[in-house]
Design an enzyme around this catalytic site. Sequence first.
Site, PDB file in Angstrom:
ATOM      1  CE  LYS A  90       6.311   2.807   4.845  1.00 31.14           C
ATOM      2  NZ  LYS A  90       6.365   1.791   3.319  1.00 31.14           N
TER       3      LYS A  90
ATOM      4  CD  GLU B 173       0.496  10.010   9.354  1.00 34.45           C
ATOM      5  OE1 GLU B 173       0.225  10.774  10.528  1.00 34.45           O
ATOM      6  OE2 GLU B 173       1.491  10.062   8.756  1.00 34.45           O
TER       7      GLU B 173
ATOM      8  CB  SER C  15      11.817  -0.785  -0.800  1.00 30.75           C
ATOM      9  OG  SER C  15      10.835  -0.912  -1.428  1.00 30.75           O
TER      10      SER C  15
END
Length: 399
Positions: free
Chosen positions: A94, A116, A383
């Site tokens: 991310k 959010e 990931s």
Amino acid sequence: MSIEFLPMPDDKGYFGEYGGQILPPDLITIMNQINDAYEDIRNTDDFKNELNDLLIHYVGRPSPIFHAKRLSDKLGGAQIFLKREDLNHTGAHKINHCLGEALLAKHMGKTKVLAETGAGQHGVALATACALVGIECEIHMGEIDIVKEHPNVTKMKILGCTLIPVSRGTRTLKDAVDSAFEEYLKDPVNSFYAIGSVVGPHPFPKMVRDFQKIVGDEARKQFIDMQGKLPDIAMACVGGGSNAMGLFTAFIEDESVELVGVEPAGKGLDTPDHAATLTLGSKGAIHGFECYNLQDKEGNPLPVYSIASGLDYPGVGPQHCYLKDIKRVRYESIDDNECLDAFMELSRVEGIIPALESAHAVAYAMKIAKDMPTDKNILINLSGRGDKDADFVAERLSL
Ligand SMILES: *Cc1c(COP(=O)(O)O)cnc(C)c1O
């Protein structure tokens, strides 16, 4: 390897019949301004050099590829390779797109980044990027999630973001989205809404994909350097679909490479408790774009579930929907128990504790590797790391 940007979806942001901007006209104007700014800035030397420099010296790119020999030998079939996004600063992929979004916001002259977060992963990655870039960050999070995800909440506070607890409705992700978006609409000129995956209205699916494409570009080159050929299969877990798009984009034109996306089957595809959007969903609109959806007869999003909170989203990135329809990517699913088995197996056989999200991809690779010849290769995008999941798994398995 330096970051490169792809040509667009069409100029309305459609990938085939998916994507677009399902928004009121004034919001379309705002999204188009973001798109224009992105198109102007993304290929300037200033922006590219600054982002590249951070990807190398801050995130730690390139992340290595690791041949999981012991796991492959134990399964007795195809060779399994891991693209180690778990080794990035903050422990997952991310950070790649959060840095891109924070930098873009700064270059556009915005003064605040808003978002959010559900489990807190997007919140922590964004708060990190904003601390580094030097821009104010405001994260909206449901009160129930704040209690559940305490370590991430603490990190966000330490990183200096403003955390807004959301006490309305379900007090979880869904209402956090509404709350953050309302706040954004109060001042869209000076603030930037940072979406956490390849979802949302155009230009976000394109932009987040472009920021993640570095994963696949590196992996393709690294794999050829190591093995002298392309992998037979490239595989990744799919929630919104950003880590998968990052990997797949580099291989889309390599016809010999089979691409597989792995969705969460939760407690089973025959129960309501899953988030296998591409496997069982139907076309509809959600959060400003068109995609496959898990929805009721009236088109409202269904409650979704996965043991991996990063995968439980009732929609999915529009480019994945297109790639499914044209059959360029095959989408499969893995349930909670298979995911937990893979989580433990990778930890014990290779000494790598994967995120529960990533363990879905590992589980599917384990499932098919054993029936493949030993000279075939599977490349998995790992990931993220599983530190965040360790206590939960230990309790669930009574370790
Ligand atoms: C958030 C997250 C995901 C899911 O997001 P995608 O956009 O589908 O990639 C997967 N793995 C990890 C480790 C995550 O934190």
